[in-house]
Motif scaffolding. Structure first.
Motif, mmCIF file in Angstrom:
data_model
loop_
_atom_site.group_PDB
_atom_site.id
_atom_site.type_symbol
_atom_site.label_atom_id
_atom_site.label_comp_id
_atom_site.label_asym_id
_atom_site.label_seq_id
_atom_site.Cartn_x
_atom_site.Cartn_y
_atom_site.Cartn_z
ATOM 1 N N VAL A 55 21.453 38.078 43.903
ATOM 2 C CA VAL A 55 21.440 38.892 42.692
ATOM 3 C C VAL A 55 21.051 40.310 43.065
ATOM 4 C CG1 VAL A 55 20.302 39.233 40.464
ATOM 5 C CG2 VAL A 55 20.886 36.923 41.234
ATOM 6 N N THR A 56 21.858 41.281 42.676
ATOM 7 C CA THR A 56 21.582 42.679 43.016
ATOM 8 C C THR A 56 20.817 43.402 41.915
ATOM 9 O OG1 THR A 56 23.757 43.322 42.155
ATOM 10 C CG2 THR A 56 23.600 42.829 44.513
ATOM 11 N N THR A 57 21.090 43.056 40.663
ATOM 12 C CA THR A 57 20.389 43.658 39.530
ATOM 13 C C THR A 57 20.266 42.633 38.419
ATOM 14 O OG1 THR A 57 21.366 45.826 40.019
ATOM 15 C CG2 THR A 57 20.366 45.546 37.852
ATOM 16 N N TYR A 58 19.062 42.543 37.855
ATOM 17 C CA TYR A 58 18.875 41.691 36.684
ATOM 18 C C TYR A 58 17.927 42.412 35.732
ATOM 19 C CZ TYR A 58 17.440 37.745 33.721
ATOM 20 O OH TYR A 58 17.158 36.926 32.652
ATOM 21 N N LEU A 63 20.055 42.398 28.952
ATOM 22 C CA LEU A 63 20.992 41.256 28.947
ATOM 23 C C LEU A 63 22.127 41.441 29.954
ATOM 24 C CD1 LEU A 63 21.265 40.620 25.091
ATOM 25 C CD2 LEU A 63 19.744 39.500 26.722
ATOM 26 N N VAL A 64 21.773 41.930 31.140
ATOM 27 C CA VAL A 64 22.773 42.196 32.180
ATOM 28 C C VAL A 64 22.304 41.597 33.503
ATOM 29 C CG1 VAL A 64 23.884 43.982 33.579
ATOM 30 C CG2 VAL A 64 23.655 44.291 31.120
ATOM 31 N N LEU A 65 23.229 40.936 34.196
ATOM 32 C CA LEU A 65 22.961 40.413 35.532
ATOM 33 C C LEU A 65 24.116 40.795 36.449
ATOM 34 C CD1 LEU A 65 21.456 37.136 36.692
ATOM 35 C CD2 LEU A 65 23.766 37.650 37.475
ATOM 36 N N HIS A 127 32.715 37.520 28.990
ATOM 37 C CA HIS A 127 31.342 37.922 29.297
ATOM 38 C C HIS A 127 31.242 38.822 30.520
ATOM 39 C CE1 HIS A 127 29.488 35.061 26.389
ATOM 40 N NE2 HIS A 127 30.659 34.477 26.550
ATOM 41 N N ILE A 128 32.369 39.068 31.188
ATOM 42 C CA ILE A 128 32.347 39.941 32.353
ATOM 43 C C ILE A 128 32.280 41.397 31.896
ATOM 44 C CG2 ILE A 128 34.878 39.986 32.522
ATOM 45 C CD1 ILE A 128 32.476 40.010 35.510
ATOM 46 N N LEU A 129 31.387 42.164 32.517
ATOM 47 C CA LEU A 129 31.242 43.582 32.187
ATOM 48 C C LEU A 129 31.896 44.477 33.229
ATOM 49 C CD1 LEU A 129 27.488 43.605 31.094
ATOM 50 C CD2 LEU A 129 29.496 43.569 29.606
ATOM 51 N N GLY A 130 31.859 44.048 34.469
ATOM 52 C CA GLY A 130 32.438 44.862 35.524
ATOM 53 C C GLY A 130 32.423 44.106 36.834
ATOM 54 N N LEU A 131 33.057 44.687 37.844
ATOM 55 C CA LEU A 131 33.096 44.035 39.148
ATOM 56 C C LEU A 131 33.445 45.040 40.237
ATOM 57 C CD1 LEU A 131 36.380 43.886 39.727
ATOM 58 C CD2 LEU A 131 36.237 41.827 38.350
ATOM 59 N N LYS A 132 33.233 44.602 41.463
ATOM 60 C CA LYS A 132 33.710 45.310 42.639
ATOM 61 C C LYS A 132 34.681 44.377 43.348
ATOM 62 C CE LYS A 132 29.440 47.968 43.267
ATOM 63 N NZ LYS A 132 28.278 48.246 44.162
ATOM 64 N N ALA A 133 35.785 44.931 43.829
ATOM 65 C CA ALA A 133 36.814 44.082 44.416
ATOM 66 C C ALA A 133 37.578 44.842 45.496
ATOM 67 C CB ALA A 133 37.769 43.588 43.326
ATOM 68 N N ILE A 134 38.443 44.109 46.187
ATOM 69 C CA ILE A 134 39.275 44.653 47.262
ATOM 70 C C ILE A 134 40.704 44.213 46.983
ATOM 71 C CG2 ILE A 134 39.703 44.655 49.750
ATOM 72 C CD1 ILE A 134 36.714 43.553 49.940
ATOM 73 N N VAL A 173 29.974 40.906 40.851
ATOM 74 C CA VAL A 173 30.306 40.798 39.434
ATOM 75 C C VAL A 173 29.107 41.179 38.580
ATOM 76 C CG1 VAL A 173 32.096 39.044 39.725
ATOM 77 C CG2 VAL A 173 29.720 38.336 39.425
ATOM 78 N N ASN A 174 29.388 41.723 37.388
ATOM 79 C CA ASN A 174 28.363 42.068 36.407
ATOM 80 C C ASN A 174 28.660 41.271 35.134
ATOM 81 O OD1 ASN A 174 27.860 44.069 38.343
ATOM 82 N ND2 ASN A 174 28.962 45.624 37.188
ATOM 83 N N PHE A 175 27.701 40.446 34.721
ATOM 84 C CA PHE A 175 27.906 39.605 33.551
ATOM 85 C C PHE A 175 26.898 39.926 32.453
ATOM 86 C CE2 PHE A 175 30.482 36.655 36.110
ATOM 87 C CZ PHE A 175 31.438 36.284 35.176
ATOM 88 N N LYS A 176 27.359 39.808 31.228
ATOM 89 C CA LYS A 176 26.477 39.819 30.075
ATOM 90 C C LYS A 176 25.829 38.444 29.969
ATOM 91 C CE LYS A 176 28.583 39.367 26.192
ATOM 92 N NZ LYS A 176 29.422 39.640 24.996
ATOM 93 N N VAL A 177 24.512 38.404 29.745
ATOM 94 C CA VAL A 177 23.811 37.145 29.519
ATOM 95 C C VAL A 177 23.236 37.157 28.104
ATOM 96 C CG1 VAL A 177 23.302 36.894 31.961
ATOM 97 C CG2 VAL A 177 21.621 37.996 30.475
#
Length: 401
Positions: A55-58, A63-65, A127-134, A173-177
């Motif tokens: 987990v990088t940020t909680y 309400l974000v993880l 529930h996905i807020l954002g992401l990093k991808a390739i 990934v960044n999810f709403k909880v």
């Protein structure tokens, strides 16, 4: 097959860029819990993301993880539970089906997982807020952010949900909880046939009682969970006084279907976890398993048509709109694909996925629902934009990817 195990997102991008330069096909794995889902792997290289974990940020108050893609779902769920929160989309586990563990948060997005609470809360994409991808060229990018109202550009984060890694390698990934319910209970209606059960479930979903789970277990599935007769299940969650009041109203409304019984919070958790993970049908390891999505009222008809011809067992979730079928592998040469999809077609909308079968059957039968021509053309254009040389998960979704 060569296995590449990057230590971070930068190394993952380098591995994808090299595969693109070599035009080498690349399969992507996090914790391997869904390795048996889709057509059998035939890639030249495997990108193992298991080191991209944690987990990088909680921020509980926000309400974000945020977590790296291969972070175990079990780890995330434990962290959220300790703070009175949860992933509201209730991602299912494939452990009962494949015996391969709980899976990762990135895999939950790539398969767009959801459990019984989908009737109320939606799936992973909601529930996905954002992401990093390739992408398939090896270029890293970000989509979305860490707040609910991300309104700039295309909603790529949602667009990648359910892509099974065929469009991009997701690294974070960044999810709403959401807050976890104080308590839960279940109204159980015994003895109903599937058609009557679905009518009761639909009536409950239309009532102002905030149902968060609506499932039906025919005799075989009910017996596997310790019920003596078919069991129609309706879950209510929230604060205790509210749950009690809503339960009484719902039981009275459905009294014409059957005399309702109450399952306490502990039993509710056990039963709905089993429903989420298809435990009653998954335990028969020799059976092949289909997952069918149709309009709720069409679920019993699909199951009946398949069972008349091939036998097997069924269970229903999402108020009847999600049908799980367990069939004898020798019942039909194609695993029942023609019959199952024919039954779905009669309902004028829906799809069927072969969830569990032998490698040989998954190699020759279409695992995923063949899309209509317009959607197929759109999918190929998206694939060309994200992965121009078709190196990512080549052949996993269909034979000619």
């Amino acid at each position: 097959m060569t296995t590449l195990t990057p230590a971070d997102a930068a190394e993952a991008a380098e591995a994808v860029a090299q595969a693109a330069a070599d035009r080498a096909s690349l399969s992507i794995v996090g914790l391997g819990s869904k390795a048996a889902l889709g057509r059998p792997w035939n890639a030249e290289r495997r990108l193992d993301l298991s080191r991209l974990s944690g987990v990088t940020t909680y921020e509980p108050a926000e309400l974000v993880l945020c977590a790296r893609a291969a972070t175990p779902l079990a780890e995330i769920e434990a962290l959220l539970a300790a703070n009175g929160q949860e992933l509201a989309f209730e991602p299912m586990s494939f452990d009962a089906l494949y015996g391969a563990g709980r899976g990762s948060i990135g895999g939950a997005l790539m398969a767009n997982l959801s459990g019984p609470r989908r009737v109320k809360a939606g799936a992973a994409r909601d529930h996905i807020l954002g992401l990093k991808a390739i992408d398939g060229r090896g270029a890293a990018y970000k989509a979305g952010g860490t707040v609910v109202k991300n309104v700039t550009g295309y909603d790529l984060a949602r667009g990648l949900a359910g892509s099974y890694g065929a469009l991009a390698v997701v690294t974070e990934v960044n999810f709403k909880v959401l807050p976890r319910a104080q308590t839960a209970t279940t109204l159980m209606l015994p003895g109903l046939a599937p058609k009557a059960a679905v009518a009761a479930l639909c009536a409950a979903m239309g009532a102002p009682v905030d149902v968060s789970g609506a499932a039906h277990l025919p005799a075989y599935a009910a017996k596997a969970l310790g019920f003596p007769a078919p069991a129609t299940l309706l879950r209510l969650e929230g604060f205790s006084p509210s749950v009690d009041e809503r339960f009484d109203r719902l039981r009275a409304q459905l009294a014409d279907f059957a005399a309702g019984e109450r399952l306490d919070a502990q039993e509710t958790e056990r039963v709905w976890r089993a429903v989420r993970d298809v435990v009653p049908l998954a335990q028969a390891r020799e059976k092949i398993v289909w997952r069918v999505s149709v309009a709720p009222t069409g679920g019993p008809a699909v199951a009946a048509a398949v069972q008349r011809a091939l036998g097997g067992e069924a269970m229903f979730d999402w108020s009847g709109g999600l049908v799980w079928l367990a069939l004898d592998p020798d019942a039909a040469p194609d695993g029942g694909a023609e019959l199952v999809r024919g039954a779905v077609a009669v309902q004028e909308g829906g799809h069927a996925t072969l969830i569990r079968a032998s490698d040989e059957l998954r190699a020759r039968a279409p695992v995923f629902q063949p899309p209509p021509p317009a959607l197929e053309a759109l999918s190929r254009r998206l694939k060309a934009q994200f992965d121009p040389w078709s190196i990512l998960e080549r052949g996993r979704l269909r034979a000619a990817s």
